[in-house]
Enzyme design. Structure first.
Site, PDB file in Angstrom:
ATOM      1  N   LYS A  20       7.479  -0.453   6.469  1.00  0.00           N
ATOM      2  CA  LYS A  20       6.911   0.873   6.166  1.00  0.00           C
ATOM      3  C   LYS A  20       8.087   1.803   5.887  1.00  0.00           C
ATOM      4  O   LYS A  20       8.883   2.113   6.776  1.00  0.00           O
ATOM      5  CB  LYS A  20       6.078   1.381   7.340  1.00  0.00           C
ATOM      6  CG  LYS A  20       5.486   2.769   7.111  1.00  0.00           C
ATOM      7  CD  LYS A  20       4.661   3.225   8.292  1.00  0.00           C
ATOM      8  CE  LYS A  20       3.298   2.605   8.299  1.00  0.00           C
ATOM      9  NZ  LYS A  20       2.399   3.141   7.277  1.00  0.00           N
ATOM     10  N   ASP A  47      -5.535   8.754  13.810  1.00  0.00           N
ATOM     11  CA  ASP A  47      -5.957   8.471  12.431  1.00  0.00           C
ATOM     12  C   ASP A  47      -6.640   7.110  12.352  1.00  0.00           C
ATOM     13  O   ASP A  47      -6.363   6.319  11.468  1.00  0.00           O
ATOM     14  CB  ASP A  47      -4.739   8.520  11.503  1.00  0.00           C
ATOM     15  CG  ASP A  47      -5.142   8.541  10.021  1.00  0.00           C
ATOM     16  OD1 ASP A  47      -6.249   9.021   9.716  1.00  0.00           O
ATOM     17  OD2 ASP A  47      -4.365   8.067   9.187  1.00  0.00           O
ATOM     18  N   GLY A  56       0.826  -1.202   0.000  1.00  0.00           N
ATOM     19  CA  GLY A  56       0.000   0.000   0.000  1.00  0.00           C
ATOM     20  C   GLY A  56       0.857   1.248   0.000  1.00  0.00           C
ATOM     21  O   GLY A  56       2.055   1.217   0.277  1.00  0.00           O
ATOM     22  N   GLY A  63       0.844   5.540   1.185  1.00  0.00           N
ATOM     23  CA  GLY A  63       0.200   6.536   2.032  1.00  0.00           C
ATOM     24  C   GLY A  63       0.791   7.912   1.825  1.00  0.00           C
ATOM     25  O   GLY A  63       1.688   8.118   1.007  1.00  0.00           O
ATOM     26  N   GLY A  64       0.291   8.882   2.608  1.00  0.00           N
ATOM     27  CA  GLY A  64       0.740  10.256   2.472  1.00  0.00           C
ATOM     28  C   GLY A  64       2.159  10.469   2.938  1.00  0.00           C
ATOM     29  O   GLY A  64       2.833  11.376   2.490  1.00  0.00           O
ATOM     30  N   MET A  65       2.626   9.608   3.873  1.00  0.00           N
ATOM     31  CA  MET A  65       3.967   9.802   4.412  1.00  0.00           C
ATOM     32  C   MET A  65       4.883   8.625   4.129  1.00  0.00           C
ATOM     33  O   MET A  65       6.097   8.785   4.060  1.00  0.00           O
ATOM     34  CB  MET A  65       3.882  10.029   5.921  1.00  0.00           C
ATOM     35  CG  MET A  65       5.222  10.344   6.546  1.00  0.00           C
ATOM     36  SD  MET A  65       5.066  10.668   8.296  1.00  0.00           S
ATOM     37  CE  MET A  65       6.773  11.045   8.678  1.00  0.00           C
ATOM     38  N   ALA A  66       4.317   7.431   3.977  1.00  0.00           N
ATOM     39  CA  ALA A  66       5.150   6.239   3.801  1.00  0.00           C
ATOM     40  C   ALA A  66       4.441   5.221   2.923  1.00  0.00           C
ATOM     41  O   ALA A  66       3.222   5.244   2.781  1.00  0.00           O
ATOM     42  CB  ALA A  66       5.477   5.623   5.163  1.00  0.00           C
ATOM     43  N   ASN A  67       5.243   4.345   2.330  1.00  0.00           N
ATOM     44  CA  ASN A  67       4.723   3.219   1.562  1.00  0.00           C
ATOM     45  C   ASN A  67       5.019   1.933   2.317  1.00  0.00           C
ATOM     46  O   ASN A  67       6.026   1.831   3.016  1.00  0.00           O
ATOM     47  CB  ASN A  67       5.370   3.177   0.171  1.00  0.00           C
ATOM     48  CG  ASN A  67       5.062   4.428  -0.638  1.00  0.00           C
ATOM     49  OD1 ASN A  67       4.010   5.028  -0.491  1.00  0.00           O
ATOM     50  ND2 ASN A  67       5.998   4.829  -1.484  1.00  0.00           N
ATOM     51  N   VAL A  68       4.127   0.950   2.152  1.00  0.00           N
ATOM     52  CA  VAL A  68       4.268  -0.308   2.894  1.00  0.00           C
ATOM     53  C   VAL A  68       4.546  -1.447   1.922  1.00  0.00           C
ATOM     54  O   VAL A  68       3.897  -1.557   0.875  1.00  0.00           O
ATOM     55  CB  VAL A  68       2.997  -0.611   3.714  1.00  0.00           C
ATOM     56  CG1 VAL A  68       3.185  -1.889   4.527  1.00  0.00           C
ATOM     57  CG2 VAL A  68       2.674   0.548   4.636  1.00  0.00           C
TER      58      VAL A  68
END
Length: 671
Positions: free
Chosen positions: A40, A134, A18, A20-25
């Site tokens: 992450k 969140d 996945g 995200g706004g700050m990190a990718n997983v």
């Protein structure tokens, strides 16, 4: 990040899970522990953002104390080529958003079970003063067995100031945003509870309560619109279960659940028979006084209020004539009235503009700029700043404030800050030549991790430090430092060769190569070949080290200038040869493997392999049988050469003792 890339030489990327706004997983494989993990990785565009990195690491470190079956575990925190990443437990399954889409409608028992697990995890986090910030179905994972695990605890704080530019991320989170978050107020544990109420709404209806074309329009609805009824979507939903949604999403914090435990206790009984006739929960009514509009007073009414109106000139109520007011007196009275009204207006204005009481916000962990912004939002300012060492907070972060968080102060007040200078640093020091055991104990008491590497040395005594991998002048934080010492194991030991037959030059070269002190003697008997080694001390196969002394005897013959002397010498040599015999015997000593039990410093029993101790006794013209001729240790089968010098018909003898037991003995040694 492409599949196959190995992070920090350990985590091999398998696929993307996945973004995200700050990190990718990513799904990765731990090459050391042989297991799948979730990694992450901070987005590359934030790699050089110090504030993002600081928060990313700080929040991640705080999560390591969260150990709960419904919270994804943090395994490791590291960086690769300057990019921060977390290594987490990998949960095989799907997020709750996908689970709802695939399995809706869910039974009410399923809904309660899922929420019970989620609340249990949130309750644990709140007990450690960690707010998720969140919570949404995308951050809740569920496996094939129905076990729920929450991820991204605390990381949302690091995301909050960056996600406004990430439209997709904000649109995903704003549906679960609490009213106080939407207004930009201080986030509390009750903000998480509001998000949980929205998640419960979605579990029951498969949709979120507020829709809109933009994130801003949705955020406005969170604090302006009433919460829709879940029973309007499904009338079969028990009223008690809807009441949990309504109370969890109350706009007023005093009417919302005060903590996760309250909500957990409430939802666990929502399906019980005793609550089947429960009425709909309503927030406490807010009584608002109607605002009355006062009509302006006429001059006659003003006069009447001060006792001057509705009276005829020159008359009284009793009909008696009254004295008329002079113009001068009337002007004075009107002036006083105007002055009173003016003073009243000033008083009301001053009262309205006087400073109000405000609450000191939580500034811990912020840098100075962030703290200044937070204080200015409350019409406060920074006062004195004190800087102190801290192992908990990074350099530049706020440790505490005075007045403390939550204190009530007047607007325009100053708030003093204590800001971290980072951990205390000390000069590491030079430990070369010192005892490793003492240095290790000293440094470990300070929190240093000490690693040992051994190396033989001819110049440094056994057990002393040869070198260190940290500069002696470098300043370090003790409990964040790992040092590697190279420690002397003593001079290197070698097995001495059998030097019989070597020339003097060859022996000199050999002794120089091993660092041995060489002592050469000539054989006075003249019974051996000229210039070649006939015996040595220590004997062949003895273990020696640099600095030991090697004694060798070189063979020699005597010469005469006359024929008679030559014949005499020859006769003498023949006579001596017949009366003195020098020879050597080669003996094989077998090694015997054994194991001895030793007691470790921790008190546990350990097994270690031992070497054989060998003692040799020899008897001839030069040696006594009662004295040890040679003693050494072996770790494998070893051969030795025993020199004998015997006169006439004498016989020699030898005895080999291994670890205190005689393994070979011969009492009739002859040439």
């Amino acid at each position: 990040m492409k599949p196959g890339y190995v992070l920090s030489g350990r985590y091999k990327v398998v696929e993307t899970l996945g973004e995200g706004g700050m990190a990718n997983v990513y799904l990765a494989y731990d090459l050391i522990l042989k297991r799948n993990v979730a990694v992450k990785l901070m987005r590359l565009d934030l790699r050089d953002n110090e504030a993002a990195i600081r928060r990313f690491r700080r929040e991640a470190i705080s999560l390591t104390e969260l150990v709960h079956p419904n919270i994804v575990s943090i395994y490791d925190i590291d960086e690769d080529n300057g990019t921060q990443f977390l290594v987490m437990e990998y949960v095989e399954g799907m997020d709750l958003k996908s689970y709802i889409a695939q399995n809706y409608p869910l039974s009410y028992e399923q809904v309660v079970n899922i929420m019970d697990q989620v609340l249990s995890a949130v309750e644990e986090a709140h007990a450690h003063d960690i707010i998720h910030r969140d919570l949404k179905p995308q951050n809740i994972l569920i496996n094939a067995d129905g076990q729920v695990k929450i991820t991204d605890f605390g990381i949302a704080l690091a995301t909050s100031e960056y996600s406004l530019t990430q439209t997709n991320t904000l649109m995903g989170s704003v549906h679960y945003l609490s009213p106080e978050q939407a207004r930009g107020s201080v986030v509390t544990k009750q903000s998480d509870i509001y998000s949980l109420g929205i998640i419960l709404f979605e579990l029951l209806t498969s949709r979120v309560p507020y829709q809109g074309e933009t994130a801003v329009s949705i955020a406005l609805k969170h604090f302006q619109n009433d919460m829709p009824s879940v029973r309007s979507f499904d009338s079969q939903i028990p009223q008690a279960l809807e009441n949990v949604v309504l109370k969890a999403t109350a706009k007023n914090l005093t009417e919302r659940y005060q903590n996760a435990s309250e909500m957990k206790d409430d939802i666990e009984t929502a399906l019980s028979y005793t609550r089947s006739n429960e009425g709909k929960w309503e927030p406490a009514s807010i009584i608002e006084d109607e605002t009355k509009v006062l009509e302006p007073l006429s001059a006659q009414q003003v006069k009447k209020n001060i006792g001057l109106g509705d009276k005829k000139d020159g008359s009284e109520k009793d009909g008696k004539p009254k004295k008329k007011w002079s113009k001068k007196k009337k002007w004075l009275i009107w002036s006083l009235i105007a002055a009173a009204i003016f003073v009243l207006i000033i008083f009301i204005t001053a009262l309205a503009m006087s400073p109000k009481d405000v609450t000191v916000p939580d500034l811990q962990g912020m840098n100075e700029t962030e703290a200044k912004t937070a204080l200015e939002s409350q019409q406060l300012s920074i006062g004195n700043i004190i800087r102190r060492d801290s192992t908990k907070y990074d350099k530049g972060q706020v440790i505490s404030s005075s007045p403390t968080v939550g204190s009530s102060v007047r607007q325009d007040s100053k708030v003093d800050l204590i800001i971290s200078k980072g951990p205390e640093k000390n000069v590491f020091g030079n430990y070369k030549g010192q005892s490793y055991a003492k240095v290790k104990s000293k440094l470990e008491n300070k929190g240093v991790t000490v690693v040992k590497e051994t190396k033989s040395s001819n110049s440094v005594a056994k057990g002393e430090i040869i070198s260190q991998n940290i500069s002696s002048k470098k300043k370090v934080v003790w409990d964040q430092t790992t040092v590697r010492f190279v420690v002397s194991s003593g001079a290197k030991k070698v097995i001495l060769r059998d030097l019989t037959g070597y020339t003097e030059k060859s022996v000199e070269d050999y002794a120089e190569e091993l660092g041995l002190a060489l002592n050469i003697e000539n054989d006075s008997s003249g019974s051996s070949s000229t210039g070649l080694v006939v015996s040595q001390e220590p004997a062949a196969n003895t273990r020696v080290e640099a600095g030991d002394t090697l004694n060798v005897v070189l063979g020699s013959t005597s010469e005469s200038s006359s024929s008679d002397e030559s014949q005499q010498s020859s006769s003498s040599s023949s006579s001596e040869s017949s009366s003195t015999n020098t020879f050597s015997v080669r003996v094989n000593i077998p090694y015997q493997a054994s194991s001895s039990s030793t007691q470790s410093s921790t008190g546990s029993s350990e097994s270690s392999s031992t070497m054989n101790t060998i003692q040799i006794y020899l008897q001839d013209d030069n040696h006594s049988y009662s004295d040890i001729y040679q003693q050494f240790t072996i770790s494998s089968d070893t051969s030795v050469t025993l020199p004998f010098t015997l006169s006439g018909s004498d016989t020699g003898k030898y005895k080999i003792v291994r670890d205190g037991q005689v393994i070979a003995e011969k009492t009739d040694v002859t040439s």
